[in-house]
Design a protein around this motif. Sequence first.
Motif, PDB file in Angstrom:
ATOM      1  N   ALA A   1       0.918  -1.266   0.007  1.00 46.01           N
ATOM      2  CA  ALA A   1       0.029  -0.045  -0.060  1.00 46.01           C
ATOM      3  C   ALA A   1       0.897   1.209   0.036  1.00 46.01           C
ATOM      4  O   ALA A   1       0.601   2.289  -0.401  1.00 46.01           O
ATOM      5  CB  ALA A   1      -0.992   0.084   1.239  1.00 46.01           C
ATOM      6  N   GLU A   2       1.880   1.386   0.701  1.00 46.09           N
ATOM      7  CA  GLU A   2       2.657   2.417   0.931  1.00 46.09           C
ATOM      8  C   GLU A   2       3.550   2.965  -0.359  1.00 46.09           C
ATOM      9  O   GLU A   2       4.177   3.778  -0.490  1.00 46.09           O
ATOM     10  CB  GLU A   2       3.578   2.440   2.162  1.00 46.09           C
TER      11      GLU A   2
ATOM     12  N   ILE B   1      -1.325   6.238  -3.521  1.00 44.40           N
ATOM     13  CA  ILE B   1      -2.960   6.541  -3.557  1.00 44.40           C
ATOM     14  C   ILE B   1      -3.263   7.453  -2.481  1.00 44.40           C
ATOM     15  O   ILE B   1      -2.689   7.527  -1.481  1.00 44.40           O
ATOM     16  CB  ILE B   1      -3.480   5.123  -3.127  1.00 44.40           C
TER      17      ILE B   1
ATOM     18  N   TYR C   1      -6.391   8.085  -0.617  1.00 46.33           N
ATOM     19  CA  TYR C   1      -7.631   7.318  -0.223  1.00 46.33           C
ATOM     20  C   TYR C   1      -8.719   8.184   0.649  1.00 46.33           C
ATOM     21  O   TYR C   1      -7.863   8.559   1.684  1.00 46.33           O
ATOM     22  CB  TYR C   1      -7.249   5.890   0.491  1.00 46.33           C
TER      23      TYR C   1
ATOM     24  N   LEU D   1     -11.568   8.960   8.289  1.00 49.22           N
ATOM     25  CA  LEU D   1     -10.584   8.202   9.173  1.00 49.22           C
ATOM     26  C   LEU D   1      -9.426   9.290   9.256  1.00 49.22           C
ATOM     27  O   LEU D   1      -8.240   9.055   8.835  1.00 49.22           O
ATOM     28  CB  LEU D   1      -9.913   7.160   8.463  1.00 49.22           C
ATOM     29  N   LEU D   2      -9.590  10.505   9.959  1.00 50.08           N
ATOM     30  CA  LEU D   2      -8.645  11.656  10.233  1.00 50.08           C
ATOM     31  C   LEU D   2      -7.956  10.898  11.594  1.00 50.08           C
ATOM     32  O   LEU D   2      -8.789  10.011  12.296  1.00 50.08           O
ATOM     33  CB  LEU D   2      -9.398  12.666  10.616  1.00 50.08           C
ATOM     34  N   PHE D   3      -6.908  11.126  11.849  1.00 47.58           N
ATOM     35  CA  PHE D   3      -5.736  10.728  13.178  1.00 47.58           C
ATOM     36  C   PHE D   3      -6.390  11.468  14.302  1.00 47.58           C
ATOM     37  O   PHE D   3      -5.955  12.689  14.328  1.00 47.58           O
ATOM     38  CB  PHE D   3      -4.535  10.743  12.908  1.00 47.58           C
TER      39      PHE D   3
ATOM     40  N   GLU E   1      -1.962  19.029  11.135  1.00 54.64           N
ATOM     41  CA  GLU E   1      -1.119  17.923  11.311  1.00 54.64           C
ATOM     42  C   GLU E   1      -1.540  16.632  10.226  1.00 54.64           C
ATOM     43  O   GLU E   1      -0.834  15.897   9.589  1.00 54.64           O
ATOM     44  CB  GLU E   1      -0.875  17.602  12.556  1.00 54.64           C
TER      45      GLU E   1
ATOM     46  N   ILE F   1       0.400  15.040   6.870  1.00 54.48           N
ATOM     47  CA  ILE F   1       1.058  13.708   7.364  1.00 54.48           C
ATOM     48  C   ILE F   1       1.949  13.017   6.277  1.00 54.48           C
ATOM     49  O   ILE F   1       2.900  12.412   6.685  1.00 54.48           O
ATOM     50  CB  ILE F   1      -0.226  13.009   8.003  1.00 54.48           C
ATOM     51  N   ALA F   2       1.610  13.121   5.117  1.00 56.85           N
ATOM     52  CA  ALA F   2       2.163  12.440   3.938  1.00 56.85           C
ATOM     53  C   ALA F   2       3.190  13.382   3.270  1.00 56.85           C
ATOM     54  O   ALA F   2       3.324  13.073   2.039  1.00 56.85           O
ATOM     55  CB  ALA F   2       1.000  11.865   3.270  1.00 56.85           C
TER      56      ALA F   2
ATOM     57  N   HIS G   1       6.052  13.947   3.463  1.00 56.59           N
ATOM     58  CA  HIS G   1       7.312  13.301   3.159  1.00 56.59           C
ATOM     59  C   HIS G   1       7.386  12.717   1.921  1.00 56.59           C
ATOM     60  O   HIS G   1       8.599  12.305   1.302  1.00 56.59           O
ATOM     61  CB  HIS G   1       7.625  12.238   4.459  1.00 56.59           C
ATOM     62  N   ARG G   2       6.350  12.544   1.343  1.00 54.46           N
ATOM     63  CA  ARG G   2       6.428  11.711  -0.004  1.00 54.46           C
ATOM     64  C   ARG G   2       6.228  12.598  -1.067  1.00 54.46           C
ATOM     65  O   ARG G   2       5.906  12.047  -2.483  1.00 54.46           O
ATOM     66  CB  ARG G   2       5.391  10.342  -0.112  1.00 54.46           C
TER      67      ARG G   2
ATOM     68  N   ARG H   1      -6.190  15.911   2.805  1.00 59.36           N
ATOM     69  CA  ARG H   1      -5.211  15.243   3.121  1.00 59.36           C
ATOM     70  C   ARG H   1      -4.809  14.214   1.907  1.00 59.36           C
ATOM     71  O   ARG H   1      -3.466  13.926   1.772  1.00 59.36           O
ATOM     72  CB  ARG H   1      -5.171  14.154   4.572  1.00 59.36           C
TER      73      ARG H   1
ATOM     74  N   SER I   1      -1.098  14.503  -0.382  1.00 57.65           N
ATOM     75  CA  SER I   1      -0.047  13.631  -0.196  1.00 57.65           C
ATOM     76  C   SER I   1       0.416  13.394  -1.870  1.00 57.65           C
ATOM     77  O   SER I   1       1.107  12.107  -1.866  1.00 57.65           O
ATOM     78  CB  SER I   1      -0.891  12.386   0.459  1.00 57.65           C
TER      79      SER I   1
END
Lengths: 368, 222
Positions: A76-77, A81, A83, A89-91, A98, A102-103, A105-106, A148, A152
């Motif tokens: 998956a990583e 994607i 998604y 599904l937020l943290f 934040e 979150i992503a 970095h990519r 989000r 990403s």
Amino acid sequence: MTNPRLHLSITSELDRFSLDIEADFNKLTTGIFGVSGAGKTSIFKCLAGLHKGATGVIRFNNQDWLNSEKGVFVPAEHRRIGYVPQNGLLFPNKNVKENLCIASHRKRSDHSALSLQVVCQLLELNDLLERSTLSLSGGERQRVALGRALFSDPDLLLLDEPLSALDLQLKRQVLPFLQRIREELSIPMVMISHYPAEIQALCDDVLVIEQGKNVAFGAANDIFFRQQVLDLTHGEHYENIIPSIVSDTPSDSDQSTSLLHILSENSQYSLITSKTEVPPHGKLMVGIPADEIIIATQHPEGISAQNIIPVTIDKIEQASGQFMVCASLNNGVMLNAQISRESLMSLGLVTGKDVFFVIKSGACILYS
Amino acid sequence: METSIVEVIQLTLQVAIVATAIILIPGILIAYALARSSFKGKRIVSSIVGITLVLPPTAVGYLLLQVFAANGPLGENTLGFDLNILLTWKAAVLAAAVMALPLVVRTARVAFEGVDPELEKMARTLGFGPVKTFTHFSLPLAFRGLVAAAILGFTRAVGEFGATVIIAGNIPGQTQTIASAIFSAQQVGNDTEAYVLLSIAIVIGFVAIFSAESLSESKLTK
């Protein structure tokens, strides 16, 4: 990447039935339609690499994500994607900003990835950034989840029922953002829904599934009137989605209705809708439930309904006891009215007949 | 306060802290494995990890004694050298660690089970591999429960007596902890010392349980 290609040929044993899907997605936005429990989310899990049990081939932009014969499984990583699941599904341990970052970095530096500023502007998130995710409303959560995913830097967006969990008010709020994403960013998108109207408003092509199997595949503006799809949906919840332009309404404050032009400013077709919540100008989507349209064989006189649109019947399909009368305006816009067998018989409706579609201004649902 | 009592408290805290530190990371990893993965023999592993919770502590102590005795699997005659554990403070750490592990694993497991696995999957789609998903998402999301697990493990280690007294003995200044010191004081009728130790045990226990309770009650507030 204007013509993305996603090839799907997968089988997987699910709890109640087996998933068996064969499809090629070529358009920018594709919908997956099916009733609840038809296996739509399972297809997403396979696409996202979250379901290890699937066998077959998933190929995106000529790269194998899954090829069980060759033993390929991209985790998956590494699929890039974006998604957006049903409930966002937020943290919960991170605030909105934040979550959005979150992503980061990519993100690819050489790539024209969206900046946080652009994402926040597009989804109107600037005022939410410091908020806790627990304090967000349903529509706000959905927008943050979209943000989000967009931020990403995804190659493919997967939207799982982005509107279904929302009430009409929130749907009105979120739908335009999805349309903006579709129109302003050219990120390939696959969207799940069990509401034909949502898919019509957002997708080019649709894959219709039932019990984990393909039932039909085709253009969004026509597939819901194929007999096999009508047999599945019974025409329920069918809503005509019509792109419109708001004309400058007179400044008279007593005026309780608004004038909209269907499709384009100089269109010969216009719609009168109730004025509430109509923005002063610009584009919007009008939803007209198919069972709210009355069909008349002659131009009706002395009637309270304000919209009387002359159309020619293109086809008539059966939808479990009811009939779906499909007509296209000469600017390509399709309108569908749902009527009973008795009405169909007594009016003598047949393909090619000229009739009038009568629509109350209050029956029009505005998505702006 | 008498030096002996200070020594007892120092040793007790030292033993409990070292024991908790030793079991925390393996305990969390075991708990995560039990909470998330389904593997063959999962119930067996879970039962083995939890068995010291239901065995009499003296039985566990006796078992450990057999393991570390000269002819036991980890004894001098088997290994060829002496680990030099029995009747030292290290034995007290060992006993406390073995007795506290199941409590840590159980509490941590509940903490991980409270984390929505869908959130972890979400992290995967956002580009985080399995290890980063664990360290960046599962651990922070379960953080409160994990702290509670550590606290409960620590309190269990503080109160450990049965297994400790068998493998570490009850040597004042060397292996005597609060639990064994209360026993000794009661045996010789030193009520004053017993009362002092009792009060200290109550304070440590109350603070620990109170912290664990507040952690489990308060919602995520960030």
